[in-house]
Design a protein around this motif. Structure first.
Motif, PDB file in Angstrom:
ATOM      1  N   SER A 207      57.090  44.400   8.889  1.00 32.27           N
ATOM      2  CA  SER A 207      58.163  44.620   7.923  1.00 32.27           C
ATOM      3  C   SER A 207      57.742  45.624   6.872  1.00 32.27           C
ATOM      4  CB  SER A 207      58.564  43.297   7.241  1.00 32.27           C
ATOM      5  OG  SER A 207      57.463  42.742   6.544  1.00 32.27           O
ATOM      6  N   VAL A 208      58.728  46.206   6.207  1.00 35.24           N
ATOM      7  CA  VAL A 208      58.524  47.159   5.118  1.00 35.24           C
ATOM      8  C   VAL A 208      59.358  46.716   3.924  1.00 35.24           C
ATOM      9  CG1 VAL A 208      58.943  49.529   4.344  1.00 35.24           C
ATOM     10  CG2 VAL A 208      57.981  49.109   6.620  1.00 35.24           C
ATOM     11  N   ASN A 209      58.732  46.727   2.759  1.00 32.77           N
ATOM     12  CA  ASN A 209      59.382  46.378   1.497  1.00 32.77           C
ATOM     13  C   ASN A 209      60.025  44.994   1.510  1.00 32.77           C
ATOM     14  OD1 ASN A 209      58.835  48.113  -0.615  1.00 32.77           O
ATOM     15  ND2 ASN A 209      60.995  48.535  -1.006  1.00 32.77           N
ATOM     16  N   ARG A 210      59.258  44.054   2.042  1.00 31.98           N
ATOM     17  CA  ARG A 210      59.563  42.640   1.958  1.00 31.98           C
ATOM     18  C   ARG A 210      58.420  41.962   1.200  1.00 31.98           C
ATOM     19  NH1 ARG A 210      63.436  41.098   1.431  1.00 31.98           N
ATOM     20  NH2 ARG A 210      63.108  39.040   2.346  1.00 31.98           N
ATOM     21  N   PRO A 211      58.608  40.742   0.696  1.00 35.52           N
ATOM     22  CA  PRO A 211      57.522  40.050   0.005  1.00 35.52           C
ATOM     23  C   PRO A 211      56.307  39.874   0.915  1.00 35.52           C
ATOM     24  CG  PRO A 211      59.618  38.972  -0.409  1.00 35.52           C
ATOM     25  CD  PRO A 211      59.882  39.986   0.660  1.00 35.52           C
ATOM     26  N   VAL A 212      55.106  40.068   0.362  1.00 40.00           N
ATOM     27  CA  VAL A 212      53.856  39.865   1.085  1.00 40.00           C
ATOM     28  C   VAL A 212      52.929  39.034   0.214  1.00 40.00           C
ATOM     29  CG1 VAL A 212      54.062  42.020   2.380  1.00 40.00           C
ATOM     30  CG2 VAL A 212      52.810  42.000   0.207  1.00 40.00           C
ATOM     31  N   VAL A 213      51.841  38.574   0.807  1.00 42.74           N
ATOM     32  CA  VAL A 213      50.828  37.817   0.060  1.00 42.74           C
ATOM     33  C   VAL A 213      49.501  38.555   0.149  1.00 42.74           C
ATOM     34  CG1 VAL A 213      49.563  35.653  -0.118  1.00 42.74           C
ATOM     35  CG2 VAL A 213      51.996  35.622   0.461  1.00 42.74           C
ATOM     36  N   ILE A 214      48.927  38.845  -1.007  1.00 39.47           N
ATOM     37  CA  ILE A 214      47.639  39.536  -1.091  1.00 39.47           C
ATOM     38  C   ILE A 214      46.685  38.678  -1.916  1.00 39.47           C
ATOM     39  CG2 ILE A 214      46.423  41.595  -1.896  1.00 39.47           C
ATOM     40  CD1 ILE A 214      48.307  42.255   0.356  1.00 39.47           C
ATOM     41  N   GLY A 215      45.591  38.240  -1.304  1.00 39.95           N
ATOM     42  CA  GLY A 215      44.615  37.449  -2.042  1.00 39.95           C
ATOM     43  C   GLY A 215      45.209  36.240  -2.727  1.00 39.95           C
ATOM     44  N   GLY A 216      46.133  35.562  -2.038  1.00 42.32           N
ATOM     45  CA  GLY A 216      46.743  34.349  -2.573  1.00 42.32           C
ATOM     46  C   GLY A 216      47.869  34.565  -3.557  1.00 42.32           C
ATOM     47  N   VAL A 217      48.302  35.814  -3.744  1.00 42.61           N
ATOM     48  CA  VAL A 217      49.338  36.124  -4.731  1.00 42.61           C
ATOM     49  C   VAL A 217      50.539  36.761  -4.045  1.00 42.61           C
ATOM     50  CG1 VAL A 217      49.903  37.518  -6.766  1.00 42.61           C
ATOM     51  CG2 VAL A 217      47.687  36.373  -6.614  1.00 42.61           C
ATOM     52  N   LEU A 218      51.721  36.284  -4.380  1.00 45.24           N
ATOM     53  CA  LEU A 218      52.956  36.878  -3.884  1.00 45.24           C
ATOM     54  C   LEU A 218      53.177  38.237  -4.545  1.00 45.24           C
ATOM     55  CD1 LEU A 218      55.717  36.659  -2.365  1.00 45.24           C
ATOM     56  CD2 LEU A 218      56.625  35.584  -4.438  1.00 45.24           C
ATOM     57  N   VAL A 219      53.471  39.241  -3.723  1.00 44.06           N
ATOM     58  CA  VAL A 219      53.816  40.568  -4.232  1.00 44.06           C
ATOM     59  C   VAL A 219      55.192  40.937  -3.700  1.00 44.06           C
ATOM     60  CG1 VAL A 219      53.182  43.000  -4.383  1.00 44.06           C
ATOM     61  CG2 VAL A 219      51.381  41.261  -4.164  1.00 44.06           C
ATOM     62  N   CYS A 220      56.129  41.172  -4.601  1.00 46.30           N
ATOM     63  CA  CYS A 220      57.468  41.607  -4.220  1.00 46.30           C
ATOM     64  C   CYS A 220      57.611  43.091  -4.531  1.00 46.30           C
ATOM     65  CB  CYS A 220      58.532  40.823  -4.983  1.00 46.30           C
ATOM     66  SG  CYS A 220      58.576  39.058  -4.570  1.00 46.30           S
TER      67      CYS A 220
END
Length: 274
Positions: A207-220
């Motif tokens: 996916s592109v420009n959907r919410p992801v998780v990096i190092g335990g943190v949600l990134v929108c």
């Protein structure tokens, strides 16, 4: 109360979306966290508020809006290189996101197929960099990748191309390769570990420009990313203005106090106290 009201509104919208979906639609897959689109003017205004702020300041600002520790990415995500003089490894930017997942496709060409042809087709059809068209000045490329695998999704060529398009930095929860060259190029990169393998046969773009998780943190998409030697902090867009205001006050007081110490010790003033 303003932040709580925003959270309740978001939860209401999500719950409404869930209950409005029929079984058939749910089977097809449903995105329940909307991606909000911001104008270039809105992005520029919010980035101006974060100029020069440190991860420490922003973390304190997150505490002050009622989100203590919420945006702090696990410290295993660390800078690939450090510039102790000019601090060019630091950045503040607007997140765009991409998510790569382990592929279920064959990991090698069919019998008699040229490797270069198979490799090129895999890049184009399955493991592309479609997100690059979203990059603009002030962008941070945030890549949720396959951390368990040895995949060098990020290398010295593509990271420099993203930088040419306007990316101020790159953050991934997985690996990168060509680390010597990336350090020479001085494109800020925060990552988990070195990787060597190419993407074909190993991962594909989900996916592109959907919410992801990096190092335990949600990134929108649209969140503010701040990175320096202390690590990476993610500021949800809905609290970004308040966080920046508090963080600026903290930084200004810190600069004043340390500047006084510098002067009493007859130390030369550097950029961190001016």
């Amino acid at each position: 109360m303003k932040i709580l009201s925003k959270l309740l509104l978001i939860l209401f919208i999500i719950s409404t979306q869930i209950f409005s979906q029929g079984e058939t639609e749910l089977k097809k897959g449903v995105n329940l966290i909307p991606t909000k689109i911001y104008t270039e003017e809105e992005d520029a205004r919010i980035l101006k508020l974060f100029e020069g702020l440190r991860v420490a300041d922003v973390s304190d600002g997150m505490d002050m809006v009622g989100l203590p520790g919420r945006g702090l990415v696990d410290p295993s995500i660390h800078p690939a290189w450090i510039d102790p003089v000019d601090l060019t490894h630091q950045f503040r930017g607007i997140a765009i996101t991409a998510r790569y997942v382990p592929t279920q496709k064959p990991d090698r060409p069919e019998h008699g197929e040229e490797f270069s042809k198979w490799e090129g087709n895999f890049y184009n059809a399955y493991s592309s960099e479609a997100f690059t068209q979203l990059i603009k000045p002030g962008t941070v490329v945030v890549i949720d990748d396959v951390e368990e695998k040895d995949i060098g999704s990020i290398g010295s060529y593509n990271i420099l191309e993203w930088h040419r398009r306007g990316a101020v930095g790159v953050v991934t929860d997985a690996s990168a390769r060509d680390l010597d060259e990336i350090a020479i190029e001085k494109v800020p990169l925060y990552f988990r570990k070195p990787g060597r393998g190419i993407r074909p046969g190993r991962n594909e773009l989900e996916s592109v420009n959907r919410p992801v998780v990096i190092g335990g943190v949600l990134v929108c998409p649209g969140d503010i990313i701040v990175a320096d030697k202390d690590g990476v902090c993610v500021v949800p867009r809905y609290v970004a203005e308040d966080v920046a205001k508090y963080a600026r006050e903290i930084l200004n007081k810190d600069k004043e106090g340390r500047r006084n110490l510098y002067e009493s010790l007859k130390m030369k003033l550097d950029k961190t106290v001016k």
